[in-house]
Write a protein that holds these residues in place. Sequence first.
Motif, PDB file in Angstrom:
ATOM      1  N   VAL A 130       0.921  -1.179   0.053  1.00 33.07           N
ATOM      2  CA  VAL A 130      -0.011  -0.083   0.218  1.00 33.07           C
ATOM      3  C   VAL A 130       1.039   1.312  -0.143  1.00 33.07           C
ATOM      4  CG1 VAL A 130      -1.872   1.102   0.933  1.00 33.07           C
ATOM      5  CG2 VAL A 130      -1.766  -1.317   1.361  1.00 33.07           C
ATOM      6  N   GLU A 131       0.925   1.923  -1.073  1.00 29.97           N
ATOM      7  CA  GLU A 131       1.905   2.911  -1.250  1.00 29.97           C
ATOM      8  C   GLU A 131       1.548   3.935  -2.282  1.00 29.97           C
ATOM      9  OE1 GLU A 131       4.242   5.859  -1.479  1.00 29.97           O
ATOM     10  OE2 GLU A 131       5.205   4.243   0.085  1.00 29.97           O
ATOM     11  N   ASP A 132       1.397   5.134  -2.103  1.00 36.08           N
ATOM     12  CA  ASP A 132       0.833   6.089  -2.988  1.00 36.08           C
ATOM     13  C   ASP A 132       1.665   6.704  -4.104  1.00 36.08           C
ATOM     14  OD1 ASP A 132       1.708   7.633  -0.885  1.00 36.08           O
ATOM     15  OD2 ASP A 132       0.379   9.226  -1.248  1.00 36.08           O
TER      16      ASP A 132
ATOM     17  N   GLY B 123      -5.819   4.143   1.410  1.00 31.01           N
ATOM     18  CA  GLY B 123      -6.328   3.527   2.415  1.00 31.01           C
ATOM     19  C   GLY B 123      -7.631   2.907   2.249  1.00 31.01           C
ATOM     20  N   GLU B 124      -8.553   3.377   1.578  1.00 30.29           N
ATOM     21  CA  GLU B 124      -9.800   2.864   1.312  1.00 30.29           C
ATOM     22  C   GLU B 124      -9.728   1.512   0.496  1.00 30.29           C
ATOM     23  OE1 GLU B 124     -14.464   3.961   0.067  1.00 30.29           O
ATOM     24  OE2 GLU B 124     -12.547   5.249  -0.170  1.00 30.29           O
ATOM     25  N   ASP B 125      -9.070   1.651  -0.459  1.00 31.31           N
ATOM     26  CA  ASP B 125      -8.853   0.515  -1.223  1.00 31.31           C
ATOM     27  C   ASP B 125      -8.263  -0.746  -0.560  1.00 31.31           C
ATOM     28  OD1 ASP B 125     -10.218   1.808  -3.118  1.00 31.31           O
ATOM     29  OD2 ASP B 125      -8.406   1.937  -4.525  1.00 31.31           O
TER      30      ASP B 125
ATOM     31  N   LYS C  55      -7.548   9.185   1.242  1.00 31.33           N
ATOM     32  CA  LYS C  55      -8.841   8.810   1.787  1.00 31.33           C
ATOM     33  C   LYS C  55      -8.456   8.290   2.880  1.00 31.33           C
ATOM     34  CE  LYS C  55     -10.417   7.394  -3.087  1.00 31.33           C
ATOM     35  NZ  LYS C  55     -10.777   6.488  -3.915  1.00 31.33           N
ATOM     36  N   TRP C  56      -7.991   7.243   3.416  1.00 33.30           N
ATOM     37  CA  TRP C  56      -7.666   6.949   4.821  1.00 33.30           C
ATOM     38  C   TRP C  56      -6.200   6.675   4.997  1.00 33.30           C
ATOM     39  CZ3 TRP C  56     -11.266   1.763   5.769  1.00 33.30           C
ATOM     40  CH2 TRP C  56     -12.646   2.224   5.704  1.00 33.30           C
ATOM     41  N   ASP C  57      -5.893   7.457   6.216  1.00 30.17           N
ATOM     42  CA  ASP C  57      -4.625   7.370   6.644  1.00 30.17           C
ATOM     43  C   ASP C  57      -4.036   6.052   7.053  1.00 30.17           C
ATOM     44  OD1 ASP C  57      -2.545   7.636   9.453  1.00 30.17           O
ATOM     45  OD2 ASP C  57      -2.329   9.261   7.811  1.00 30.17           O
ATOM     46  N   GLY C  58      -2.648   5.667   6.998  1.00 23.79           N
ATOM     47  CA  GLY C  58      -2.222   4.434   7.096  1.00 23.79           C
ATOM     48  C   GLY C  58      -2.387   4.007   8.476  1.00 23.79           C
ATOM     49  N   LEU C  59      -2.215   4.745   9.558  1.00 22.07           N
ATOM     50  CA  LEU C  59      -2.737   4.532  10.856  1.00 22.07           C
ATOM     51  C   LEU C  59      -4.100   4.032  11.012  1.00 22.07           C
ATOM     52  CD1 LEU C  59      -0.512   6.956  12.939  1.00 22.07           C
ATOM     53  CD2 LEU C  59       0.170   4.621  12.511  1.00 22.07           C
TER      54      LEU C  59
END
Length: 229
Positions: free
Chosen positions: A6-8, A33-35, A56-60
């Motif tokens: 998971v890396e943008d 984060g959502e995906d 979208k969603w933070d990693g934490l």
Amino acid sequence: MRILVVEDELDLQEGIADGLRIDGYAVDTCDNGEDAYELLYEVDYDLVVLDLNLPKWDGLEVLAKIRDEKPELKVLILSARSSVHDKVKGLDIGANDYLAKPFDFAELEARIRNLLRRKFVQESRMLTCGAIHVDLSKRVAVVHDMEVSLTKKEFALLEYFLLNKDRVVSQEELIEHVWDQHADSFSGAIRVHIATLRKKLKAIINYDPIGTKIGEGYLLLDKGDDAHA
């Protein structure tokens, strides 16, 4: 083993995924984060490489949900947030390891190997069943002191069988852990790869080390007993 990256930063995402695929892992990717959460809900991953600065969603936030719903899943945080405070926060929420950017890919590989060994309660770098030995660090298979030339997928299959040598492994489980999101479960690829792996091992040990339980799956044998039923 199947890993979710998971890396943008898409160039970094692609570089990590390509490197891990060369190592023989099945790798899926996403950039938010959502995906990531949706994929984690659908697929039984062995490990997640998780960036913190995600859209979208933070990693934490993703990590907290993982720990609520999949407490045994191994998570390696990969982040530019390198302060002690950020590391402590990530580890307190439930990360198994934390690697700050920039990083050396060899260190990432070593940390992943270590986490996967712990997942399967495997403290040694060697996996063994009878005359078959796999060195997880060197990524080589040896039978009767002879190194066996295996493709990446054959090695991944043998590794998974050795990590689960005391039970039957279904075809569906192999698809989940040895193939990635692009796999076609109806293509017959599993049977083809298992057949070639069997052929290579049998040529040295003189018996078929991969037993078949019809309607159930496959299991690794440490002697030439008939395991077909």
